[in-house]
Scaffold this motif. Sequence first.
Motif, PDB file in Angstrom:
ATOM      1  N   MET A 195       1.028  -1.219  -0.180  1.00  0.00           N
ATOM      2  CA  MET A 195       0.084  -0.035   0.062  1.00  0.00           C
ATOM      3  C   MET A 195       0.888   1.279  -0.121  1.00  0.00           C
ATOM      4  O   MET A 195       1.730   1.197   0.728  1.00  0.00           O
ATOM      5  CB  MET A 195      -0.860   0.070   1.322  1.00  0.00           C
ATOM      6  N   SER A 196       0.583   2.194  -0.875  1.00  0.00           N
ATOM      7  CA  SER A 196       1.347   3.336  -1.009  1.00  0.00           C
ATOM      8  C   SER A 196       1.219   4.238   0.196  1.00  0.00           C
ATOM      9  O   SER A 196       0.195   4.465   1.019  1.00  0.00           O
ATOM     10  CB  SER A 196       0.974   4.022  -2.382  1.00  0.00           C
ATOM     11  N   ALA A 197       2.161   5.268   0.255  1.00  0.00           N
ATOM     12  CA  ALA A 197       2.023   6.208   1.466  1.00  0.00           C
ATOM     13  C   ALA A 197       0.797   7.300   1.261  1.00  0.00           C
ATOM     14  O   ALA A 197       0.082   7.480   2.199  1.00  0.00           O
ATOM     15  CB  ALA A 197       3.279   6.986   1.373  1.00  0.00           C
ATOM     16  N   SER A 198       0.447   7.448   0.014  1.00  0.00           N
ATOM     17  CA  SER A 198      -0.566   8.387  -0.434  1.00  0.00           C
ATOM     18  C   SER A 198      -1.765   7.728   0.117  1.00  0.00           C
ATOM     19  O   SER A 198      -2.955   8.126   0.328  1.00  0.00           O
ATOM     20  CB  SER A 198      -0.643   9.003  -1.692  1.00  0.00           C
ATOM     21  N   GLU A 199      -1.936   6.244  -0.172  1.00  0.00           N
ATOM     22  CA  GLU A 199      -3.182   5.530  -0.045  1.00  0.00           C
ATOM     23  C   GLU A 199      -3.282   5.438   1.802  1.00  0.00           C
ATOM     24  O   GLU A 199      -4.478   5.655   2.076  1.00  0.00           O
ATOM     25  CB  GLU A 199      -3.255   4.278  -0.384  1.00  0.00           C
ATOM     26  N   MET A 200      -2.230   5.190   2.428  1.00  0.00           N
ATOM     27  CA  MET A 200      -2.366   5.417   3.737  1.00  0.00           C
ATOM     28  C   MET A 200      -2.887   6.568   4.407  1.00  0.00           C
ATOM     29  O   MET A 200      -3.608   6.582   5.298  1.00  0.00           O
ATOM     30  CB  MET A 200      -0.847   4.836   4.471  1.00  0.00           C
ATOM     31  N   ALA A 201      -2.251   7.431   3.748  1.00  0.00           N
ATOM     32  CA  ALA A 201      -2.586   8.830   4.202  1.00  0.00           C
ATOM     33  C   ALA A 201      -4.160   9.174   4.187  1.00  0.00           C
ATOM     34  O   ALA A 201      -5.003   9.743   4.849  1.00  0.00           O
ATOM     35  CB  ALA A 201      -1.790  10.059   3.487  1.00  0.00           C
ATOM     36  N   ARG A 202      -4.792   8.563   2.934  1.00  0.00           N
ATOM     37  CA  ARG A 202      -6.093   8.850   2.640  1.00  0.00           C
ATOM     38  C   ARG A 202      -6.925   7.964   3.359  1.00  0.00           C
ATOM     39  O   ARG A 202      -7.746   8.347   3.860  1.00  0.00           O
ATOM     40  CB  ARG A 202      -6.411   8.360   1.099  1.00  0.00           C
ATOM     41  N   ILE A 203      -6.593   6.923   3.935  1.00  0.00           N
ATOM     42  CA  ILE A 203      -7.476   6.029   4.782  1.00  0.00           C
ATOM     43  C   ILE A 203      -7.356   6.485   6.240  1.00  0.00           C
ATOM     44  O   ILE A 203      -8.242   6.638   6.740  1.00  0.00           O
ATOM     45  CB  ILE A 203      -6.670   4.545   4.831  1.00  0.00           C
ATOM     46  N   GLU A 204      -6.055   7.163   6.517  1.00  0.00           N
ATOM     47  CA  GLU A 204      -5.974   7.873   8.079  1.00  0.00           C
ATOM     48  C   GLU A 204      -6.842   8.885   7.926  1.00  0.00           C
ATOM     49  O   GLU A 204      -7.594   9.026   9.004  1.00  0.00           O
ATOM     50  CB  GLU A 204      -4.611   8.131   8.171  1.00  0.00           C
ATOM     51  N   THR A 205      -6.968   9.656   6.953  1.00  0.00           N
ATOM     52  CA  THR A 205      -7.740  10.865   6.872  1.00  0.00           C
ATOM     53  C   THR A 205      -9.321  10.620   6.833  1.00  0.00           C
ATOM     54  O   THR A 205      -9.896  11.207   7.576  1.00  0.00           O
ATOM     55  CB  THR A 205      -7.377  11.908   5.608  1.00  0.00           C
ATOM     56  N   GLN A 206      -9.572   9.597   6.123  1.00  0.00           N
ATOM     57  CA  GLN A 206     -10.979   9.147   6.133  1.00  0.00           C
ATOM     58  C   GLN A 206     -11.410   8.669   7.622  1.00  0.00           C
ATOM     59  O   GLN A 206     -12.574   8.848   7.990  1.00  0.00           O
ATOM     60  CB  GLN A 206     -11.196   7.927   5.110  1.00  0.00           C
ATOM     61  N   GLN A 207     -10.588   7.919   8.192  1.00  0.00           N
ATOM     62  CA  GLN A 207     -10.756   7.366   9.729  1.00  0.00           C
ATOM     63  C   GLN A 207     -11.073   8.609  10.437  1.00  0.00           C
ATOM     64  O   GLN A 207     -11.860   8.423  11.354  1.00  0.00           O
ATOM     65  CB  GLN A 207      -9.840   6.437   9.977  1.00  0.00           C
TER      66      GLN A 207
END
Length: 129
Positions: free
Chosen positions: A1-13
Amino acid sequence: MSASEMARIETQQRLLDTYHELLERSAQMQILASTEQWAELIEQRTHYVMLVDKLRELDESVALDEAGRTRKAELIERILEHDVDIRRRLVARRDELGKLIGVSRKQRDLHRAYAPQQGLDSPQDDTPS
């Protein structure tokens, strides 16, 4: 999983967690309204408004996936259910206070009308005759 995808998931959460926090706050406010703790309800309302402002900012910057949109809709529905009940109780309280104010005014007017006839000084009339 890319860093941008992780950031998006964290922001969504973070957004969904904030909606959940708002739900908990609204549930607490509903309890306060149902137990007629009006001063505490007003205090909680301040925190509620601050959370709404925070959500407004987050909502503008976060794109939710399908599961996130579904969860957000569920949370909003529950928040609105609490809000409807709180508003109903506040309207009932407003009406109750309106009746009490009306009774108080009638009592004051009766006192003003009949106190002079009974030789009583009106408490509002402290000027010498």
